[in-house]
Design a protein around this motif. Structure first.
Motif, mmCIF file in Angstrom:
data_model
loop_
_atom_site.group_PDB
_atom_site.id
_atom_site.type_symbol
_atom_site.label_atom_id
_atom_site.label_comp_id
_atom_site.label_asym_id
_atom_site.label_seq_id
_atom_site.Cartn_x
_atom_site.Cartn_y
_atom_site.Cartn_z
ATOM 1 N N ILE A 356 0.845 -1.198 0.000
ATOM 2 C CA ILE A 356 0.000 0.000 0.000
ATOM 3 C C ILE A 356 0.879 1.247 0.000
ATOM 4 O O ILE A 356 0.652 2.201 -0.757
ATOM 5 C CB ILE A 356 -0.926 0.010 1.234
ATOM 6 N N GLY A 357 1.901 1.246 0.851
ATOM 7 C CA GLY A 357 2.803 2.393 0.916
ATOM 8 C C GLY A 357 3.574 2.626 -0.367
ATOM 9 O O GLY A 357 3.933 3.764 -0.687
ATOM 10 N N ASP A 358 3.853 1.563 -1.124
ATOM 11 C CA ASP A 358 4.543 1.718 -2.406
ATOM 12 C C ASP A 358 3.721 2.529 -3.397
ATOM 13 O O ASP A 358 4.255 3.348 -4.147
ATOM 14 C CB ASP A 358 4.812 0.343 -3.039
ATOM 15 N N VAL A 359 2.433 2.279 -3.425
ATOM 16 C CA VAL A 359 1.582 2.844 -4.469
ATOM 17 C C VAL A 359 0.973 4.178 -4.055
ATOM 18 O O VAL A 359 0.879 5.110 -4.857
ATOM 19 C CB VAL A 359 0.464 1.840 -4.839
ATOM 20 N N ALA A 360 0.554 4.290 -2.811
ATOM 21 C CA ALA A 360 -0.154 5.495 -2.366
ATOM 22 C C ALA A 360 0.811 6.659 -2.167
ATOM 23 O O ALA A 360 1.898 6.489 -1.623
ATOM 24 C CB ALA A 360 -0.891 5.204 -1.060
ATOM 25 N N HIS A 361 0.397 7.831 -2.594
ATOM 26 C CA HIS A 361 1.184 9.047 -2.378
ATOM 27 C C HIS A 361 1.149 9.414 -0.895
ATOM 28 O O HIS A 361 0.117 9.224 -0.231
ATOM 29 C CB HIS A 361 0.596 10.189 -3.212
ATOM 30 N N PRO A 362 2.252 9.938 -0.340
ATOM 31 C CA PRO A 362 2.248 10.296 1.081
ATOM 32 C C PRO A 362 1.134 11.239 1.505
ATOM 33 O O PRO A 362 0.679 11.192 2.646
ATOM 34 C CB PRO A 362 3.622 10.954 1.276
ATOM 35 N N GLU A 363 0.651 12.077 0.573
ATOM 36 C CA GLU A 363 -0.410 13.007 0.924
ATOM 37 C C GLU A 363 -1.723 12.285 1.230
ATOM 38 O O GLU A 363 -2.540 12.794 1.998
ATOM 39 C CB GLU A 363 -0.631 14.017 -0.214
ATOM 40 N N TRP A 364 -1.933 11.124 0.620
ATOM 41 C CA TRP A 364 -3.171 10.383 0.886
ATOM 42 C C TRP A 364 -2.923 8.947 1.334
ATOM 43 O O TRP A 364 -3.832 8.127 1.384
ATOM 44 C CB TRP A 364 -4.120 10.413 -0.318
ATOM 45 N N ARG A 365 -1.678 8.649 1.719
ATOM 46 C CA ARG A 365 -1.317 7.300 2.134
ATOM 47 C C ARG A 365 -2.071 6.865 3.388
ATOM 48 O O ARG A 365 -2.542 5.724 3.480
ATOM 49 C CB ARG A 365 0.192 7.209 2.386
ATOM 50 N N ALA A 366 -2.193 7.747 4.381
ATOM 51 C CA ALA A 366 -2.892 7.366 5.616
ATOM 52 C C ALA A 366 -4.333 6.972 5.323
ATOM 53 O O ALA A 366 -4.859 6.009 5.900
ATOM 54 C CB ALA A 366 -2.846 8.509 6.636
ATOM 55 N N ARG A 367 -4.983 7.694 4.399
ATOM 56 C CA ARG A 367 -6.362 7.349 4.049
ATOM 57 C C ARG A 367 -6.437 6.062 3.241
ATOM 58 O O ARG A 367 -7.379 5.280 3.378
ATOM 59 C CB ARG A 367 -7.005 8.515 3.285
#
Length: 429
Positions: A356-367
């Motif tokens: 999940i962390g690989d693909v999601a941008h840090p700005e919306w990773r938590a969501r």
């Protein structure tokens, strides 16, 4: 590997002097590992004792009724997971972590004093909310601290700590229950863990949201969508639209579907075969112990060899292990199956989070993590309903066999659908 904010970052509102990296943030990282062990211990107080409590104290003689506590827990935790990411982005990580511990305070009292099964259900709703806030937040905080290069290793340590906490407490609660009874002794452990976790979180944990801002300022995303997305867009990408994120979400749900089965029905199956509470406690502990310890290896391994085939292999290994449980009728066979089930889960669990962390941008990773954990822990509820209905109709071995087939099929979905190189395409400029 480390990364600090620079002058350009300061102009973007990124805090100055923030450093990313495991070594650079090791004391805080280690503290969060310890706190997640306490989160796991708070859950582990139930693993051995609660199915037996349903059977022996409350005389719930149908499996579907006995599994209602897992259904309540799974629904509460899944829903809270989804909102935990949004709350941690809006208010910060630490306030959400502290809130999770505060919410957990009544749980041991309800489990100890509850005169009816409804009290136990209420305790598990509260526990699910607490776990959704605390466990989700420790995941996000470790991702914040370490940055992209050691994400698999970080998730391995996080999940290892949590599930070793589950295993140790499941084993300890089994021995306490055998010596002193099902209540109150086993649940006093949970009360101690909640008090300690709350104290450490309030006094020593530092906010990590600013670390995510540093990573975002220097992030080249795998995904076409960088920067801000609405909550609905993040949910849709994670659940359906993105090939990798949606594959991860379904695998997480099926993984916890079979864990819900193991939690709710395995102790009843073992007791019906004449195993003692001590031996049931051993079996209830070995599975999460292997799961927990194995993640110390598999998380870092996924950084080196990639996420996809560890996930595929882990789901198939879990399916084989569940098939052994369905076919077995002795302590030795079930012990071997528990070890194999733990190993397969260790291959999958931290790897899914890292992916999940690989693909999601840090700005919306938590969501995105919250959306994934919504699906994953929704598997508890699906597993409780499906396995309970199947066990009522056809018996526990048949229920286990059906879930074994579903688990293997989930691995094949990942093999066909998930991209194999996402972990290589996350980098910093």
């Amino acid at each position: 590997m480390s990364q600090t904010s620079n002058t350009a970052d300061d102009r973007k509102g990124v805090p100055r002097g923030i450093v990313l990296g495991l070594r650079q943030n090791f004391p805080q990282f280690l503290l969060l590992v310890a706190i997640n062990a306490l989160v796991g211990g708070t859950l582990g107080q139930e693993r051995t004792v609660l199915p037996l409590l349903a059977d022996e104290v409350f005389q719930l003689d149908r499996y579907t009724g006995a599994l209602t506590f897992i259904l309540a827990f799974g629904l509460a935790k899944a829903g809270t997971n989804y909102f935990a990411g949004t709350l941690s982005d809006r208010y910060g990580r630490k306030p959400v972590l502290v809130a999770g511990w505060l919410i957990a305070i009544p749980v041991p009292l309800l489990l100890i004093l509850g005169p009816t099964w409804g009290w136990i259900i209420a305790a598990n709703v509260i526990l699910g909310i607490s776990q959704g806030l605390t466990w989700s937040t420790t995941v996000v905080m470790k991702m914040d601290l370490v940055g992209p290069s050691r994400r698999g290793l970080a998730m391995g340590f996080n999940e290892a700590a949590g599930y070793l906490g589950v295993a140790a407490t499941a084993l300890a609660s089994g021995y306490i229950a055998a010596e002193y009874g099902l209540r109150p002794g086993p649940f006093l452990l949970g009360a101690a863990f909640i008090a300690l976790g709350l104290g450490l979180s309030v006094v020593f944990v530092r906010e990590t949201h600013q670390h995510a801002k540093v990573e975002a300022a220097n992030h080249e995303s795998v995904h076409a969508h960088a920067g801000s997305l609405s909550n609905g867009e993040v949910f849709t990408l994670t659940s359906f639209r993105d090939r990798s994120l949606s594959s991860i979400s379904q695998a997480g749900m099926v993984n916890n579907l079979n864990d819900g089965l193991a939690w709710g029905l395995f102790p009843i199956l073992f007791a019906a075969a004449g195993l003692s509470i001590e031996r049931i406690g051993i079996l209830a502990a070995v599975y999460p112990a292997v799961w927990g310890a194995g993640q110390l290896v598999t998380g870092g391994l996924s950084d080196r060899i990639g996420r996809k085939w560890l996930i595929v292999g882990g789901m198939i290994v879990q399916g084989v292990a569940l098939g052994m449980v369905a076919a077995g009728d002795t302590f030795g066979v079930w012990l071997a199956a528990a070890i194999l089930l733990g190993a397969g889960t260790a291959m999958v669990y931290p790897t899914l989070l890292a992916a999940i962390g690989d693909v999601a941008h840090p700005e919306w990773r938590a969501r995105s993590v919250g959306a994934y954990r919504l699906w994953r822990d929704g598997g508890f509820a699906v597993g409780a309903l499906l396995s309970g209905l199947l066990a009522d109709a056809f018996g526990i071995p048949t229920a286990v066999a059906v879930v074994a087939a579903l688990t293997a099929a989930s691995g094949l979905v990942v093999a066909v659908r998930m991209r194999g190189d996402d972990h290589l395409r996350t980098s910093t400029r």
